[in-house]
Design an enzyme around this catalytic site. Structure first.
Site, PDB file in Angstrom:
ATOM      1  N   GLU A 124      28.946  55.145  29.937  1.00 40.97           N
ATOM      2  CA  GLU A 124      28.975  55.850  31.224  1.00 40.97           C
ATOM      3  C   GLU A 124      27.905  56.945  31.268  1.00 40.97           C
ATOM      4  OE1 GLU A 124      32.954  57.054  32.152  1.00 40.97           O
ATOM      5  OE2 GLU A 124      33.681  54.993  32.246  1.00 40.97           O
ATOM      6  N   GLU A 262      36.272  48.409  29.642  1.00 40.41           N
ATOM      7  CA  GLU A 262      37.482  49.239  29.638  1.00 40.41           C
ATOM      8  C   GLU A 262      38.294  48.929  30.887  1.00 40.41           C
ATOM      9  OE1 GLU A 262      36.975  53.480  29.539  1.00 40.41           O
ATOM     10  OE2 GLU A 262      35.626  53.440  27.826  1.00 40.41           O
TER      11      GLU A 262
END
Length: 358
Positions: A124, A262
């Protein structure tokens, strides 16, 4: 999420894991878990590998290139995502020798005794602006290091993205990136690498309970909730995945595969973070992924998916819910029953594996 992850005296039939086999490989291999280590009471890495194997978990994502974990995973048959940590991205971006050294120490020292499938460069990164300018150069240097080791056909390089990289996300067909992703997508296309995404219906539902129903977020809706032209959505997970796919298509990349690095649901820490909701989400997620249904934009195409996370992590920062995404407590006791149903096999051979903990 940079990395996420009831007092129980006795468990009987705590896990029911159903693995459906094609003639050549196991559908169960499409489901993995994220092995975060932000806890002060984790079991040993050898115990963790035994836990994975005893529960027939065939894929694991590491958030760095932890040597102890890689040593424990040797000859386990478990497929692994190894990460370049965010803090390492700048150094590797600016120095090919550093990338080569990382490759020698973290990858070639263990491969192929550790079945490394992907290298995730950062996590991220667009959510932490300090590293954005270093991301693509780091990916390119790691790719060069892979090529130098003649592993470019065996191990693929990518980077996981949060939903925050999107500018528009509703309806899914209108998905667009808010960040300049063209160069990264071209890199992925050139190297046959997947787009990695962290997808959390939980956060969308928690933040928008008046406009998103629990049934839609938890895979419980039996009818269409979102009608997007010819595409019909009855679960938020598919809609979020297809939003990424639409955004890639708008930049001219319609065939890059996607890996969900995820997804999960916390069992405590918020009014909608309950054991029942976590059980429901993860059970229905597993059933959906094992069904090979794909998404409305890519029907029939299986999606490798990693559940966040293996353990509750008491040192995770942020809101209380961040510390309660685990399938297991760190004493290896499961938080709730995880199962998938025979319907997910779609007529294929099904093997039932029961684990009882007392």
């Amino acid at each position: 999420m940079a990395s996420l992850q009831g007092n129980k005296d006795c468990y009987a039939l705590v896990l029911l894991i159903i693995v459906s086999f094609y003639t050549t490989h196991a559908d169960g291999d499409m489901i993995g878990v994220c092995y975060g280590m932000l806890s002060d009471s984790l079991p040993s890495q050898n115990e963790v590998v035994n836990l994975l194997k005893s529960n027939n978990i065939g894929k694991v994502r590491l958030y760095d290139a932890n040597q102890g974990a890689l040593e424990a995973l040797q000859n386990s048959g478990i497929e692994v995502i190894v990460a370049v940590g965010n803090a390492e991205v700048e150094k590797i971006a600016g120095d090919q020798a550093a990338a080569n050294g990382w490759m020698n120490d973290k990858i070639t020292a263990f491969y192929p005794s550790v079945d490394i499938k992907y290298i995730a460069v950062g996590n991220e990164v667009f959510a932490n602006r300090a590293y954005v300018s270093y991301l693509l150069p780091a990916m390119k240097n790691i790719q060069t290091a892979l090529r130098n080791a003649n592993l470019q056909n065996d191990i693929k390089v990518s980077t996981p993205h949060a939903m925050s990289v999107l500018n528009s996300s509703f309806p899914p067909s209108q998905g667009t990136f808010g960040e300049d992703m063209s160069s990264i997508l071209q890199f992925l296309s050139d190297n046959d690498s997947p787009f990695m995404a962290n997808v959390y219906p939980y956060f969308s539902y928690k933040d928008n309970p008046d406009s998103i129903s629990a049934d839609y977020a938890l895979f419980r809706s039996m009818s269409t909730v979102v009608n997007d032209g010819s595409l019909m959505y009855n679960n938020l997970f598919d809609a979020m995945v297809d939003t990424f796919i639409s955004a890639m298509e708008k930049l001219g990349h319609s065939n890059i595969p996607i890996v969900i690095t995820e997804t999960g649901w916390p069992s405590a820490g918020n009014v909608v973070a309950t054991v029942d909701n976590a059980r429901t989400y993860n059970n229905n997620l597993i059933k959906h992924v094992l069904s090979n249904a794909g998404t409305p934009k890519r029907p029939g195409r299986a999606i490798d998916t990693y559940i966040f996370s293996l353990f509750n992590e008491n040192q995770e920062v942020g809101d209380e819910e961040e510390r309660h995404f685990g399938l297991f407590e760190t004493n290896k006791i499961p938080l709730y029953t995880v199962s998938s149903s025979p319907e997910s096999s779609r007529g294929l051979k099904v093997v039932y594996i029961y684990l009882t903990v007392v």
